[in-house]
Motif scaffolding. Structure first.
Motif, PDB file in Angstrom:
ATOM      1  N   TRP A   1      35.419 152.590  61.983  1.00  0.00           N
ATOM      2  CA  TRP A   1      34.261 153.330  61.478  1.00  0.00           C
ATOM      3  C   TRP A   1      34.623 154.812  61.271  1.00  0.00           C
ATOM      4  N   ARG A   2      35.248 155.401  62.279  1.00  0.00           N
ATOM      5  CA  ARG A   2      35.590 156.827  62.190  1.00  0.00           C
ATOM      6  C   ARG A   2      36.583 157.085  61.058  1.00  0.00           C
ATOM      7  N   GLN A   3      37.605 156.224  60.968  1.00  0.00           N
ATOM      8  CA  GLN A   3      38.581 156.409  59.892  1.00  0.00           C
ATOM      9  C   GLN A   3      37.937 156.222  58.527  1.00  0.00           C
ATOM     10  N   SER A   4      37.031 155.260  58.423  1.00  0.00           N
ATOM     11  CA  SER A   4      36.360 154.992  57.150  1.00  0.00           C
ATOM     12  C   SER A   4      35.513 156.180  56.725  1.00  0.00           C
ATOM     13  N   CYS A   5      34.796 156.767  57.668  1.00  0.00           N
ATOM     14  CA  CYS A   5      33.987 157.953  57.367  1.00  0.00           C
ATOM     15  C   CYS A   5      34.863 159.079  56.834  1.00  0.00           C
ATOM     16  N   THR A   6      36.020 159.257  57.450  1.00  0.00           N
ATOM     17  CA  THR A   6      36.940 160.297  56.998  1.00  0.00           C
ATOM     18  C   THR A   6      37.444 160.009  55.589  1.00  0.00           C
ATOM     19  N   LEU A   7      37.811 158.756  55.323  1.00  0.00           N
ATOM     20  CA  LEU A   7      38.380 158.382  54.033  1.00  0.00           C
ATOM     21  C   LEU A   7      37.398 158.570  52.885  1.00  0.00           C
ATOM     22  N   VAL A   8      36.091 158.321  53.139  1.00  0.00           N
ATOM     23  CA  VAL A   8      35.094 158.436  52.060  1.00  0.00           C
ATOM     24  C   VAL A   8      34.298 159.734  52.155  1.00  0.00           C
ATOM     25  N   SER A   9      34.721 160.618  53.059  1.00  0.00           N
ATOM     26  CA  SER A   9      34.048 161.917  53.248  1.00  0.00           C
ATOM     27  C   SER A   9      32.569 161.734  53.576  1.00  0.00           C
ATOM     28  N   PHE A  10      32.324 160.882  54.560  1.00  0.00           N
ATOM     29  CA  PHE A  10      30.958 160.624  55.017  1.00  0.00           C
ATOM     30  C   PHE A  10      30.868 161.041  56.479  1.00  0.00           C
ATOM     31  N   PRO A  11      29.803 161.742  56.883  1.00  0.00           N
ATOM     32  CA  PRO A  11      29.717 162.206  58.268  1.00  0.00           C
ATOM     33  C   PRO A  11      29.628 161.067  59.267  1.00  0.00           C
ATOM     34  N   VAL A  12      30.293 161.242  60.399  1.00  0.00           N
ATOM     35  CA  VAL A  12      30.194 160.265  61.480  1.00  0.00           C
ATOM     36  C   VAL A  12      28.879 160.538  62.205  1.00  0.00           C
ATOM     37  N   GLU A  13      27.818 159.856  61.774  1.00  0.00           N
ATOM     38  CA  GLU A  13      26.497 160.166  62.275  1.00  0.00           C
ATOM     39  C   GLU A  13      26.183 159.485  63.589  1.00  0.00           C
ATOM     40  N   ASP A  14      25.214 160.057  64.308  1.00  0.00           N
ATOM     41  CA  ASP A  14      24.666 159.446  65.511  1.00  0.00           C
ATOM     42  C   ASP A  14      23.408 158.683  65.107  1.00  0.00           C
TER      43      ASP A  14
END
Length: 318
Positions: free
Chosen positions: A301-314
């Motif tokens: 999940w964290r890597q995917s957020c980084t790859l698509v420039s999406f915030p790692v939300e709570d």
């Protein structure tokens, strides 16, 4: 009105496979089906339309998409179905699709992540991702997250919004290499495809955990359609194609049959409020052991957020 053979086969298959399932009318509900212009996606779109849903077919071929819309409207003159362009191999296109959809202020009750490619030669998306990983997984990861606020607002605690993601039994042999998600060290088409389908299962389970923790009225499930005779097999090598042709009618399901479990997950009352499941033949099944690894789910999940420039939300707050 005459019923064509595909509709008849799907009706019989659903009856035999899921004899206690009754699909009620879905008037007023809105669904998006990726890859809905052909194959299982088309069968899913046409069936959801027949239930009264307003269906948006999302695909990367306007010609095929508009043809699918015309065909569904010919069968169901009162059905609400339309096409909107979406290229899942382009993060820019995913964002444009979501922006256009949201500008219409429509609700969203059902998202079917169906589109995919299989066994393609080594290729990259326009963003530089390996094609299986980029289109099958990352495109759907970003699409789902960008639409999540609309899904949350559209669902209620007695009628949840639903995310249905099509994976494959191939995920059982998938290996997720977090150090080489792009399969650059050693490319294998089958391995890249299996990894993308495993990633979809891991993502779905982790998203359901986040939604449950936040108390949001959205469920996420994964479906395995079985072996289905679709265009996905066009990239098989010539000898394999020759072997497949004479046995496909016996060993493979039709697209209508393959779509049955996705339709079940999207429309069945028995799936109301039920999430985090892997479904095969309309029944809960066990996915691969590694797919239940919560640490791996969180890392992906964290890597995917980084790859698509999406915030790692709570997701823990409602």
């Amino acid at each position: 009105m005459l019923i064509d053979l595909d509709t008849l086969y799907l009706t019989i298959f659903l009856f035999l496979l899921l004899p206690r399932t009754v699909f009620p009318k879905q008037i007023g509900r809105v669904a998006i089906v990726t890859g809905g212009a052909k194959g299982m996606g088309y069968e899913t779109a046409r069936h959801l339309t027949s239930l009264g849903m307003h269906v948006v077919i999302a695909g990367n071929s306007e010609e095929e998409g508009l043809a699918a819309v015309r065909k569904i409207r010919e069968e169901n003159s009162k059905g609400k179905v339309e096409f909107q362009f979406l290229d899942l191999s382009s993060l820019k296109s995913v964002r444009q699709f979501v922006r256009m959809f949201k500008d219409r202020r429509l609700p969203l009750h059902i998202l079917v992540n169906n589109a995919g490619v299989m066994l393609v030669p080594e290729r990259q998306t326009e963003d530089g991702f390996e094609l299986h990983f980029g289109l099958n997984y990352l495109g759907h990861f970003l699409l789902t997250n960008l639409l999540l606020d609309t899904l949350k607002q559209s669902g209620s605690h007695d009628s949840c919004a639903r995310v249905v993601t099509v994976s494959s039994a191939t995920h059982y042999v998938g290996v997720l290499n977090l150090e080489d998600l792009q399969s650059r060290s050693c490319y294998c088409a089958h391995g890249a495809y299996a990894q993308s389908k495993l990633a979809l299962v891991l993502f779905s389970y982790h998203l359901q955990q986040k939604l449950t923790a936040g108390g949001f009225p959205v469920t996420v499930n994964v479906v395995d359609p079985g072996m289905v005779n679709t265009d996905l097999y066009q990239n098989l090598c010539s000898p394999a194609q020759l072997v497949k042709r004479p046995v496909a009618w016996l060993l493979f399901r039709t697209p209508a049959e393959g779509a049955s479990t996705a339709i079940y997950a999207a429309a069945s009352p028995t799936m109301e409020g039920v999430g985090g499941c892997y479904l095969y033949n309309g029944q809960r099944a066990q996915s691969s052991i590694i797919s239940y690894d919560e640490d791996l789910q969180a890392q992906l999940w964290r890597q995917s957020c980084t790859l698509v420039s999406f915030p790692v939300e709570d997701y823990g707050e409602n």
